[in-house]
Every structure is written in C-alpha cells, then in structure tokens.
Write a protein that holds these residues in place. Sequence first.
Motif, PDB file in Angstrom:
ATOM      1  N   ALA A  29      49.920  27.120  54.763  1.00 20.40           N
ATOM      2  CA  ALA A  29      48.834  26.617  55.607  1.00 20.40           C
ATOM      3  C   ALA A  29      48.884  27.243  57.001  1.00 20.40           C
ATOM      4  O   ALA A  29      47.850  27.566  57.595  1.00 20.40           O
ATOM      5  CB  ALA A  29      48.914  25.094  55.716  1.00 20.40           C
ATOM      6  N   CYS A  74      42.718  36.004  54.755  1.00 20.50           N
ATOM      7  CA  CYS A  74      43.077  35.241  53.554  1.00 20.50           C
ATOM      8  C   CYS A  74      41.879  35.078  52.630  1.00 20.50           C
ATOM      9  O   CYS A  74      42.027  35.063  51.395  1.00 20.50           O
ATOM     10  CB  CYS A  74      43.652  33.885  53.940  1.00 20.50           C
ATOM     11  N   PHE A  97      47.349  30.621  56.506  1.00 17.49           N
ATOM     12  CA  PHE A  97      45.939  30.578  56.134  1.00 17.49           C
ATOM     13  C   PHE A  97      45.056  30.197  57.318  1.00 17.49           C
ATOM     14  O   PHE A  97      44.013  30.839  57.560  1.00 17.49           O
ATOM     15  CB  PHE A  97      45.729  29.586  54.993  1.00 17.49           C
ATOM     16  N   TYR A  98      45.432  29.165  58.067  1.00 18.66           N
ATOM     17  CA  TYR A  98      44.564  28.698  59.140  1.00 18.66           C
ATOM     18  C   TYR A  98      44.672  29.539  60.410  1.00 18.66           C
ATOM     19  O   TYR A  98      43.859  29.393  61.307  1.00 18.66           O
ATOM     20  CB  TYR A  98      44.827  27.204  59.411  1.00 18.66           C
ATOM     21  N   THR A 146      53.835  30.517  46.393  1.00 15.25           N
ATOM     22  CA  THR A 146      53.606  30.861  47.795  1.00 15.25           C
ATOM     23  C   THR A 146      54.141  32.246  48.129  1.00 15.25           C
ATOM     24  O   THR A 146      53.481  33.054  48.799  1.00 15.25           O
ATOM     25  CB  THR A 146      54.240  29.796  48.717  1.00 15.25           C
ATOM     26  N   ALA A 164      53.682  24.473  50.836  1.00 15.37           N
ATOM     27  CA  ALA A 164      52.254  24.423  51.169  1.00 15.37           C
ATOM     28  C   ALA A 164      52.052  24.502  52.679  1.00 15.37           C
ATOM     29  O   ALA A 164      51.104  25.149  53.160  1.00 15.37           O
ATOM     30  CB  ALA A 164      51.632  23.140  50.616  1.00 15.37           C
ATOM     31  N   LEU A 220      47.668  22.098  53.215  1.00 11.42           N
ATOM     32  CA  LEU A 220      46.783  23.243  53.020  1.00 11.42           C
ATOM     33  C   LEU A 220      45.407  22.798  52.550  1.00 11.42           C
ATOM     34  O   LEU A 220      44.393  23.137  53.161  1.00 11.42           O
ATOM     35  CB  LEU A 220      47.389  24.219  52.004  1.00 11.42           C
TER      36      LEU A 220
END
Length: 406
Positions: free
Chosen positions: A346, A356, A349-350, A384, A342, A300
């Motif tokens: 990730a 986010c 998020f991406y 998380t 993580a 992340l």
Amino acid sequence: MQTYDVVVCGAGPAGAMAAAEAARSGLKVALLEKQVLPRHKTCGGGMPMTIQQFLWDLAPEAFVESNVTHMRHTWEFDDPYLGAINPEGVSHQLSLWMVQRSIFDQALAQRAVRAGAELRDGLAVRSLIPEADGVVVRAQGIKTGAEFTAKARYVIGADGANGVVVKATQLRQKRSIAIALEVEHPHTWGTGHADLRPEVVHLEYGAVKQGYAWIFPKGDHLNVGAGLFRPGKLDPRKDPTVRAELQQTICDYLTTMGVAYDRSQLRFHGHPLPTWSGKEPLHEGRILLVGDAAGLVNPLFGDGILHAVKSGHIAGQCLAEDAAQAYTQRIHREFAGNFDAALALAKVFYQWPGICYKYGVKYERSTRLATQLLCDDLHFTEMTERAMNRLKRSVGNHFFPAWNES
C-alpha cells in the motif's frame, strides 16, 4: 442487575458473528445494538463469496444483490481496462458479492438469535466498568430512555473505530485511519454507460490523490464512493479539504458514467476506515476488540467485512474455549503476516499510483489476482514480492525506494 457470560456491543458482522459463536457453545450472550434494526450502515457493501464458509447456514439469495464477475479499472476516468475475475481457462470460479448492510446485518443478527443470543437493539452503550470478575455494562434505550445494566464475564467490542468499548480501555491508542465518502444513487439498469451492469464493479485510481473511487452495483441503485488512504500518515479527517475533494470525485464519476443526478439531492455519507498498522494488543483484561474496533481493515484495498466476520468467529471461539487470553495471539496468527505485506504494498501503491496502474492494475492477470487476495484464496505474503519485482522490471530497479525502506 442482569448477568451474562458475554455482552457483545455492536451488531455488525463482527459482533453478530461473535455472538452466534459464543451462544452456540452454550454461553449466555447479549447482543447490544445502538440503532433499531434493520438500520442503514455506511459501507460499500462488497465482500468475497468465500465469506459463505462462515455463513454456511444462510442462503446467499437472502442478502446478495449483485454477483460481480468483472472489474472495470480507469485512470482519471480514462484509459479503461475491463478485467475478468474468471478469465478463460480458469476452473476455480470466484466472484464478489454486493449487499446492502441494512439487510446483511439484520440477517446476521437474526442468525445470532437463532443460535441463542439475546438481541437488544435500540440500546446505546454508555459506559463500561471493568471489575476483577467481569465488566459492568451500562446502556440506555435511544427512544425509551430506559436504563440497562448488566454484568458480563466478558465484553466484546464490535462498536467500531470510535466506539465506547475501545475508549474504556488503553487499547488502540495510535490508529491509522483512512476515510471514505459515498452516496446511494437510484439506477435503472440499461441506462448510462454501457459498462454499467450488475456484474461489473468500477474502480478509479487517478481522481483521488492517495486513494481510489468506486461504483458498486446493487439491486436498484449504485453505491458510488471515494476513499483516501495515507498509510503511516496523519488522520485525513484533520484535513479540511478532504471532504470537498471526495464529493467532487463522486460527482465526476457519476457524470463520466452518464448517470444523471441533482447535486443538491445527493446525500453524502462519510465513515472512518481504521486500517491495519501493525501488531498490537487487542484484548485487555476481560474486554476483546473485533472488526473495525480492532483495526482489521486491509490497508491496500480498504475491505473489512470478511475480516470482521473472521475476528468475530475467533473471539467467540476463544470465549467458548475459556481462552480469552489467547485472543490477540490468534488474531495476529490469522492476520498479521498478510496485512503487514499488504501495508508494505500500500505504501508503494499510494505513493506511485500512476506507475502501479500502468504496470500493475492493467496487467492481464491483476483482476484475477486481486479477487484471489480479497477471497483469501491468495495471501499478500505469497505475491507482494512478485508484484514488486514485476514493477521493478517494468520501470527500473531503483524507482521504488519506499519498498526498500519498508
């Protein structure tokens, strides 16, 4: 042929820590480094202050150039949010340290020497030949051409994602790679944007698709970079458009922050980030992988220095205890659960960075929480699920199918 208990290939944080731990226990250790130290190392150079617990005998003043207490977040260089690492009312103070890797790595290498390791810099490893009772290491002086041959009971591979050691094994056959590009730009404090200060890190999330950009403050310059993360997807180095995209982002960041530059004079340094992609063997026979060679980069954040130091510490301890076969298990016990969590975050998020950013990054406690995660003061396994529940409450329960599939 020279003989050693341990030959460590690579004198970065992971290798230097492993060499120090093994030598401190009384083992005969050689620490090999391809370049002559001190040497430039492409890296943002940010690390959590909690790394000091592993470097108890080094004074931070010897290598820390900036002590960061704030993060300035932006989306497409706009919508800024300045977050405090230690908001009012917090008693447990945390910070991030900014270093130049040339200085930091030299300090760690000399620390290994004081512990009893033999440092051989300017010596490039050319081949490894595993044998039943050890590993034959062949190297060559990069300036002298002199041959170096040694037999070690064990070899620690700390020479990075594309190093000779990992190529001599069947380990790390499928790797998840992120890519980063950066420049070191001279800076006079008090010029440029008002938020360009030694205690502020800058993070930009919208300018790079599936990545982020940063400005890290150093003593007399700025480390300005951009990274591309594609969790679970192909190596971005195979995409011919990536380098130009990251270069443009860096230039745009400099312009936005009021930093004058001559593009023809910018020196862009690129490096792969081998991010965690799940449990896998990290030792084979008498060869152990640490740091970037072992893929111990957070998927992340992209940080790796603390994890490199930890893995070197674990490797050195395993060899000191004659427990090399327990190495992979100990690494997994230390990292796997946290990095798996993580990685799940990730992927969300991406894929949806705008959502986010709005509901996560700009949350008033996020800067503190991110620093706690970087400092290992909080684990992804602990937060998380909480982070995802917050996002679901904010934008709708069914907006994140990738989370449900992870």
